[in-house]
Design a protein around this motif. Structure first.
Motif, PDB file in Angstrom:
ATOM      1  N   GLY A  82     -10.490 -49.511 -12.795  1.00 20.13           N
ATOM      2  CA  GLY A  82     -11.605 -48.757 -13.352  1.00 20.13           C
ATOM      3  C   GLY A  82     -12.235 -49.422 -14.557  1.00 20.13           C
ATOM      4  N   THR A  83     -11.438 -50.130 -15.354  1.00 20.14           N
ATOM      5  CA  THR A  83     -11.988 -50.838 -16.507  1.00 20.14           C
ATOM      6  C   THR A  83     -13.026 -51.857 -16.061  1.00 20.14           C
ATOM      7  N   ALA A  84     -12.726 -52.568 -14.977  1.00 14.09           N
ATOM      8  CA  ALA A  84     -13.705 -53.529 -14.457  1.00 14.09           C
ATOM      9  C   ALA A  84     -14.932 -52.822 -13.909  1.00 14.09           C
ATOM     10  N   ASN A  85     -14.723 -51.726 -13.186  1.00 12.59           N
ATOM     11  CA  ASN A  85     -15.865 -50.997 -12.617  1.00 12.59           C
ATOM     12  C   ASN A  85     -16.777 -50.435 -13.695  1.00 12.59           C
ATOM     13  N   ASP A  86     -16.184 -50.015 -14.813  1.00 17.05           N
ATOM     14  CA  ASP A  86     -16.979 -49.407 -15.886  1.00 17.05           C
ATOM     15  C   ASP A  86     -17.584 -50.441 -16.839  1.00 17.05           C
ATOM     16  N   TRP A  87     -16.830 -51.495 -17.148  1.00 13.16           N
ATOM     17  CA  TRP A  87     -17.155 -52.311 -18.305  1.00 13.16           C
ATOM     18  C   TRP A  87     -17.345 -53.799 -18.045  1.00 13.16           C
ATOM     19  N   LEU A  88     -16.945 -54.324 -16.888  1.00 16.15           N
ATOM     20  CA  LEU A  88     -16.903 -55.777 -16.732  1.00 16.15           C
ATOM     21  C   LEU A  88     -18.241 -56.471 -16.984  1.00 16.15           C
ATOM     22  N   PRO A  89     -19.369 -56.003 -16.422  1.00 14.06           N
ATOM     23  CA  PRO A  89     -20.624 -56.694 -16.751  1.00 14.06           C
ATOM     24  C   PRO A  89     -20.921 -56.704 -18.249  1.00 14.06           C
ATOM     25  N   LEU A  90     -20.639 -55.581 -18.938  1.00 13.87           N
ATOM     26  CA  LEU A  90     -20.888 -55.539 -20.382  1.00 13.87           C
ATOM     27  C   LEU A  90     -19.896 -56.414 -21.149  1.00 13.87           C
ATOM     28  N   ILE A  91     -18.647 -56.511 -20.672  1.00  9.91           N
ATOM     29  CA  ILE A  91     -17.678 -57.407 -21.317  1.00  9.91           C
ATOM     30  C   ILE A  91     -18.176 -58.848 -21.220  1.00  9.91           C
ATOM     31  N   MET A  92     -18.700 -59.209 -20.075  1.00 10.04           N
ATOM     32  CA  MET A  92     -19.201 -60.568 -19.905  1.00 10.04           C
ATOM     33  C   MET A  92     -20.472 -60.819 -20.722  1.00 10.04           C
ATOM     34  N   VAL A  93     -21.338 -59.817 -20.810  1.00  7.51           N
ATOM     35  CA  VAL A  93     -22.583 -59.968 -21.558  1.00  7.51           C
ATOM     36  C   VAL A  93     -22.317 -59.960 -23.063  1.00  7.51           C
ATOM     37  N   ASP A  94     -21.604 -58.944 -23.553  1.00 11.10           N
ATOM     38  CA  ASP A  94     -21.388 -58.798 -24.993  1.00 11.10           C
ATOM     39  C   ASP A  94     -20.234 -59.653 -25.504  1.00 11.10           C
ATOM     40  N   GLY A  95     -19.188 -59.821 -24.684  1.00 10.98           N
ATOM     41  CA  GLY A  95     -17.998 -60.514 -25.162  1.00 10.98           C
ATOM     42  C   GLY A  95     -17.973 -61.999 -24.895  1.00 10.98           C
ATOM     43  N   HIS A  96     -18.646 -62.448 -23.820  1.00 12.88           N
ATOM     44  CA  HIS A  96     -18.611 -63.874 -23.480  1.00 12.88           C
ATOM     45  C   HIS A  96     -19.991 -64.512 -23.412  1.00 12.88           C
ATOM     46  N   GLY A  97     -21.035 -63.783 -23.770  1.00 12.29           N
ATOM     47  CA  GLY A  97     -22.359 -64.371 -23.927  1.00 12.29           C
ATOM     48  C   GLY A  97     -23.117 -64.668 -22.653  1.00 12.29           C
ATOM     49  N   PHE A  98     -22.751 -64.031 -21.540  1.00 10.46           N
ATOM     50  CA  PHE A  98     -23.503 -64.209 -20.301  1.00 10.46           C
ATOM     51  C   PHE A  98     -24.775 -63.368 -20.332  1.00 10.46           C
TER      52      PHE A  98
END
Length: 399
Positions: free
Chosen positions: A229-245
């Motif tokens: 569920g963490t990936a379903n909820d947050w993964l795109p935002l983790i990649m955008v905000d956390g890794h600069g994608f």
């Protein structure tokens, strides 16, 4: 295999494809939705809390409804809510109304939570009749749906296709799948007659929540549900905000996660049959933990992309294998699956707001320590998913 059982298999494949397709359509647009709502990370956590509340309402009501009505009407109601929810979510986003978006997510969660318990009971019945693992492949269809939906979402992001028509079209596809599949879902599965309820009342048994092994299995469901569920909820935002994608690349990474989940689930059945459920689940949990560690603590886009594959492969089998273990852990499998699912869906209740508030203060990447910790606990509890005699022996050795 008898034709009716084959038809039930294909109908269930379609019914699991539907929420996966719908979920990824929403998830891949979360960066755009966040911008349309002008929401902070913590505020997005509260919007996602609507999904959590709806999931818990659905999960808590599903078990009793299945026992009173059977799986078919509960599957129909849950899937219908998913189809209705997508247009509501998109309308809330386009109108800049966080409450309407959260309400749409609550409808989606109620459909997912309620329908999934009934579909898992139906799937466990088909698995029993077929005499071979079925739930991993069944959940693989959910992941396949997320891959297809993520691919369409990536394309929509890349060409600037608006959120509203995207989610409405996805809803229409879901409606077609639902109408086709329901013709092959029989009535009466999971139903407990009035006579059986009266007999259970006259000769009461210990409450299921007092079954230690079942509760441990429920904890595994919770841990692996949080990992997924963490990936379903947050993964795109983790990649955008956390890794600069960028938004499109963030959605692409989510599609990679979904593809890894799909591969793990379709390949998992033969591996489980050969190696055993508890061993596969333990290794899966450790894979997911390795992926989470790398994403959280290594500041590298290339490492993050590779780690997403580990995360997806690791999270792929935990939920279906634990539910399968719950179903064959004793009598009344429908109630056992419902109880394990209820424990597991606590992850969807507390996960989004917890990670949202943590992410606001320490960043979404470092907030991944929460799913990391519970996945490691799941690895320790994996022996409880073995057949009862083996599980009891393995748990005794770990004490």
């Amino acid at each position: 295999m008898p034709i009716p059982l084959r038809r039930r298999r294909w109908a269930l494949y379609a019914l699991f494809l539907l929420p996966g397709l719908s979920m990824s359509a929403w998830v891949t647009r979360t960066p755009i939705v966040r911008d349309l709502l002008d929401a902070s990370t913590a505020q997005m956590g509260l919007v996602l809390f609507g999904l959590s509340v709806g999931s818990m309402i659905g999960i808590l009501s599903s078990g009793p409804l299945v026992m009173r009505l059977g799986t078919r009407p509960v599957v129909l109601a849950g899937s219908t809510l998913i189809v209705i929810a997508l247009p509501v979510i998109s309308l809330g986003a386009v109108a800049g109304m966080p409450l309407l978006t959260a309400f749409g997510l609550a409808l989606f969660g109620a459909g997912m939570g309620g329908g999934e318990v009934a579909m898992n009971v139906e799937g466990a019945e088909v698995e029993k009749l077929g005499g071979r693992p079925f739930l991993p492949a069944l959940h693989g269809c959910f992941s396949l749906g997320t891959v297809i939906g993520a691919g369409l979402g990536i394309l929509a992001n890349a060409v600037g296709f608006p959120v509203l028509p995207h989610l409405v079209l996805t809803s229409a596809i879901g409606a077609v799948l639902l109408v086709w599949a329901m013709r092959s879902i029989p009535s009466g599965v999971g139903l407990i007659s009035a006579e059986e309820r009266a007999e259970q009342t006259a000769t009461p048994r210990p409450a299921l929540w007092k079954d230690t092994r079942l509760v441990l299995i429920g904890c595994i469901v919770l841990a692996m549900a949080l990992a997924e569920g963490t990936a379903n909820d947050w993964l795109p935002l983790i990649m955008v905000d956390g890794h600069g994608f960028g938004a499109t690349m963030g959605s692409t990474v989510f599609a990679l996660f979904a593809a890894s989940m799909t591969v793990g689930r379709f390949a998992g059945g033969p591996i489980v049959a050969r190696v055993g459920r508890s061993r596969v689940l333990m290794v899966s949990a450790l894979f997911a933990a390795a992926g989470l560690v790398l994403i959280a603590f290594v500041d590298s886009q290339a490492v993050a992309v590779a780690a997403v594959v580990l995360w997806g492969l690791g999270a792929s089998l935990g939920f279906p294998l634990a539910l399968s273990a719950a179903g064959d852990s004793g009598t009344n499998p429908a109630a056992r699956v419902a109880l394990a699912s209820t424990i597991g869906y606590l992850a969807f209740l507390v996960g989004p707001p917890t990670l949202g508030f943590l992410g606001e203060h320490v960043g979404l990447r470092h907030a991944l320590v929460v799913p990391l910790a519970v996945v490691l606990v799941a690895a320790l509890l994996a022996p409880s998913t073995a057949p009862r005699i083996v599980a009891d022996e393995e748990l005794a050795r770990t004490r």
